[in-house]
Design a protein around this motif. Structure first.
Motif, PDB file in Angstrom:
ATOM      1  N   ALA A  65       0.799  -1.150  -0.066  1.00  0.00           N
ATOM      2  CA  ALA A  65      -0.090  -0.075   0.121  1.00  0.00           C
ATOM      3  C   ALA A  65       0.909   1.161   0.017  1.00  0.00           C
ATOM      4  N   CYS A  66       1.895   1.147   0.813  1.00  0.00           N
ATOM      5  CA  CYS A  66       2.902   2.183   0.806  1.00  0.00           C
ATOM      6  C   CYS A  66       3.459   2.757  -0.446  1.00  0.00           C
ATOM      7  N   GLU A  67       3.690   1.376  -1.012  1.00  0.00           N
ATOM      8  CA  GLU A  67       4.441   1.444  -2.491  1.00  0.00           C
ATOM      9  C   GLU A  67       3.606   2.218  -3.421  1.00  0.00           C
ATOM     10  N   GLN A  68       2.258   1.816  -3.489  1.00  0.00           N
ATOM     11  CA  GLN A  68       1.416   2.690  -4.297  1.00  0.00           C
ATOM     12  C   GLN A  68       1.035   3.784  -3.956  1.00  0.00           C
ATOM     13  N   ASP A  69       0.837   4.101  -2.665  1.00  0.00           N
ATOM     14  CA  ASP A  69       0.409   5.811  -2.475  1.00  0.00           C
ATOM     15  C   ASP A  69       0.598   5.922  -0.874  1.00  0.00           C
ATOM     16  N   ARG A  70       1.660   6.586  -0.396  1.00  0.00           N
ATOM     17  CA  ARG A  70       1.913   6.613   1.089  1.00  0.00           C
ATOM     18  C   ARG A  70       0.855   7.459   1.554  1.00  0.00           C
ATOM     19  N   THR A  71       0.362   8.355   1.108  1.00  0.00           N
ATOM     20  CA  THR A  71      -0.681   9.238   1.690  1.00  0.00           C
ATOM     21  C   THR A  71      -2.110   8.508   1.771  1.00  0.00           C
ATOM     22  N   MET A  72      -2.605   7.797   0.667  1.00  0.00           N
ATOM     23  CA  MET A  72      -3.740   7.044   0.962  1.00  0.00           C
ATOM     24  C   MET A  72      -3.511   5.929   1.845  1.00  0.00           C
ATOM     25  N   ALA A  73      -2.242   5.364   1.716  1.00  0.00           N
ATOM     26  CA  ALA A  73      -2.080   4.087   2.819  1.00  0.00           C
ATOM     27  C   ALA A  73      -2.296   5.008   4.168  1.00  0.00           C
ATOM     28  N   ALA A  74      -1.782   5.776   4.445  1.00  0.00           N
ATOM     29  CA  ALA A  74      -1.927   6.624   5.841  1.00  0.00           C
ATOM     30  C   ALA A  74      -3.470   6.832   6.176  1.00  0.00           C
ATOM     31  N   LEU A  75      -4.077   7.385   5.133  1.00  0.00           N
ATOM     32  CA  LEU A  75      -5.492   7.668   5.357  1.00  0.00           C
ATOM     33  C   LEU A  75      -6.471   6.344   5.406  1.00  0.00           C
ATOM     34  N   SER A  76      -5.802   5.304   5.118  1.00  0.00           N
ATOM     35  CA  SER A  76      -6.429   3.828   5.204  1.00  0.00           C
ATOM     36  C   SER A  76      -6.251   3.187   6.762  1.00  0.00           C
ATOM     37  N   GLY A  77      -5.368   4.172   7.354  1.00  0.00           N
ATOM     38  CA  GLY A  77      -5.127   3.396   8.600  1.00  0.00           C
ATOM     39  C   GLY A  77      -3.578   2.642   8.665  1.00  0.00           C
ATOM     40  N   VAL A  78      -2.808   2.742   7.782  1.00  0.00           N
ATOM     41  CA  VAL A  78      -1.578   2.315   7.730  1.00  0.00           C
ATOM     42  C   VAL A  78      -0.637   3.155   8.226  1.00  0.00           C
ATOM     43  N   ASN A  79       0.106   2.455   9.387  1.00  0.00           N
ATOM     44  CA  ASN A  79       1.280   3.366  10.075  1.00  0.00           C
ATOM     45  C   ASN A  79       2.402   3.466   9.262  1.00  0.00           C
ATOM     46  N   VAL A  80       2.712   4.464   8.311  1.00  0.00           N
ATOM     47  CA  VAL A  80       3.644   4.565   7.269  1.00  0.00           C
ATOM     48  C   VAL A  80       4.901   4.595   7.805  1.00  0.00           C
ATOM     49  N   ASP A  81       5.310   5.371   9.074  1.00  0.00           N
ATOM     50  CA  ASP A  81       6.414   5.560   9.527  1.00  0.00           C
ATOM     51  C   ASP A  81       6.950   3.892  10.105  1.00  0.00           C
ATOM     52  N   ARG A  82       6.106   3.331  10.708  1.00  0.00           N
ATOM     53  CA  ARG A  82       6.499   1.897  10.884  1.00  0.00           C
ATOM     54  C   ARG A  82       6.729   0.955  10.006  1.00  0.00           C
ATOM     55  N   THR A  83       5.840   1.010   9.085  1.00  0.00           N
ATOM     56  CA  THR A  83       6.193   0.199   7.764  1.00  0.00           C
ATOM     57  C   THR A  83       7.337   0.482   7.027  1.00  0.00           C
ATOM     58  N   ILE A  84       7.637   1.622   7.047  1.00  0.00           N
ATOM     59  CA  ILE A  84       8.935   2.087   6.455  1.00  0.00           C
ATOM     60  C   ILE A  84      10.393   1.704   7.446  1.00  0.00           C
ATOM     61  N   SER A  85      10.137   1.883   8.473  1.00  0.00           N
ATOM     62  CA  SER A  85      11.100   1.281   9.348  1.00  0.00           C
ATOM     63  C   SER A  85      11.349  -0.145   9.535  1.00  0.00           C
ATOM     64  N   LEU A  86      10.150  -1.003   9.582  1.00  0.00           N
ATOM     65  CA  LEU A  86      10.374  -2.504   9.414  1.00  0.00           C
ATOM     66  C   LEU A  86      11.044  -2.655   8.046  1.00  0.00           C
ATOM     67  N   THR A  87      10.669  -2.014   6.871  1.00  0.00           N
ATOM     68  CA  THR A  87      11.141  -2.151   5.765  1.00  0.00           C
ATOM     69  C   THR A  87      12.745  -2.185   5.840  1.00  0.00           C
TER      70      THR A  87
END
Length: 310
Positions: free
Chosen positions: A188-210
């Motif tokens: 989801a972050c790969e496709q669109d980080r802004t929309m992923a965040a609006l959908s409830g995805v913790n973008v910072d944590r996802t990127i850190s885990l990557t």
């Protein structure tokens, strides 16, 4: 017509190239994962690989000092602790150097990545010294699979370990990305980080885990490199990192199978060129092949065309 001796020599170089390419592929996955999610080339990733190799060396020496000499147990301990400690380095680099600049102009993270690479190189040079650090052979032995005219084709145990470890890790990471909640968040972050965040995805944590996942793979690559060659220094991260980045671009940056395929191809090109031509130009051959491929496949062999979001 090629003789049986020629075929035996070719088979030996094929085995050597697959083993080397597997190491490059593990490092390349870290590049391609970070680029796929945040569109940034983490040029410090090669030095995370170098840190993983030094951590593995220190752990091996520590285990020998306390009397743990059983090879399977030592390898398991070094593998687990090495992945954890190197992952901490990967997380630290992302948290300190990259996250504050994520929304900055595109050149800033690139400059920071190069700066972090220099910092890690010099940190290890000061802490461990500039001389090469040897390790006595840990995984020894092998199998003679073919012999002709006095030339024996040897499949060593360390080469078997490298290929099997790479296949297992590739399978695990592929399942994580395709079958788990973390993998869905990453896609989801790969496709669109802004929309992923609006959908409830913790973008910072996802990127850190990557970053953590990429660093853990780099740690395994560092361990395998140490076991395969037996010597390391503070500069191996730059050389291997550039080749792994080339492998990621070759296979299609952003594609995990592409990173692995690119690593194998770079390893095979380097090995066969060294075997049949002059070794001084093996890197030239690999980079020239990259340029030729990108002329006909601008996104790499397995890469997907980038779609501009409007």
């Amino acid at each position: 017509m090629p003789t049986e001796a020629d075929l035996a020599y070719f088979l030996q170089q094929l085995i050597n190239g697959i083993a080397l390419g597997s190491i490059y592929g593990l490092i390349a996955i870290g590049y391609t994962m970070v680029y796929g999610i945040i569109g940034m080339i983490n040029f410090a990733h090669g030095d995370i690989f170098m840190m993983g190799a030094f951590i593995a060396l220190i752990l091996f020496l520590a285990l020998m000092a306390i009397g743990i000499t059983a090879v399977p147990l030592a390898l398991l301990i070094v593998l687990i602790l090495g992945m954890l400690l190197t992952a901490v380095w990967g997380w630290t680099v992302e948290r300190i150097a990259y996250r504050p600049l994520r929304e900055s102009f595109r050149l800033a993270p690139l400059i920071t990545a190069i700066g972090m690479s220099i910092v890690l190189q010099n940190f290890v040079q000061v802490a461990q010294g500039a001389r090469v650090k040897p390790l006595q052979p840990v995984v020894t032995g092998g199998y003679k699979i073919y012999e002709h005219g006095g030339f024996a084709v040897i499949l060593s145990n360390i080469q078997i370990l490298i290929v099997l470890t790479t296949l297992v890790l590739m399978t695990i990471f592929w399942l994580v990305i395709t079958q788990t909640a973390l993998g869905r968040a990453q896609r989801a972050c790969e496709q669109d980080r802004t929309m992923a965040a609006l959908s409830g995805v913790n973008v910072d944590r996802t990127i850190s885990l990557t970053f953590v996942m990429g660093a853990a793979l780099a740690a395994v690559a560092g361990l395998l490199y140490l076991l395969y060659y037996g010597v390391i220094d503070f500069y191996i991260g730059f050389i291997a990192g550039i080749k792994a980045f080339t492998a990621a671009v070759f296979g299609g940056i952003g594609s995990l199978p592409g990173a692995m395929l690119g690593g194998l191809i770079i390893g095979l090109i380097e090995t066969f060129w060294s075997a049949y031509f002059t070794i001084e130009y093996k890197d030239v051959a690999a980079f020239s092949m990259l340029a030729i491929v990108l002329i006909f496949f601008p996104t790499g062999l397995l890469g997907r065309p980038e779609v501009e979001k409007v």
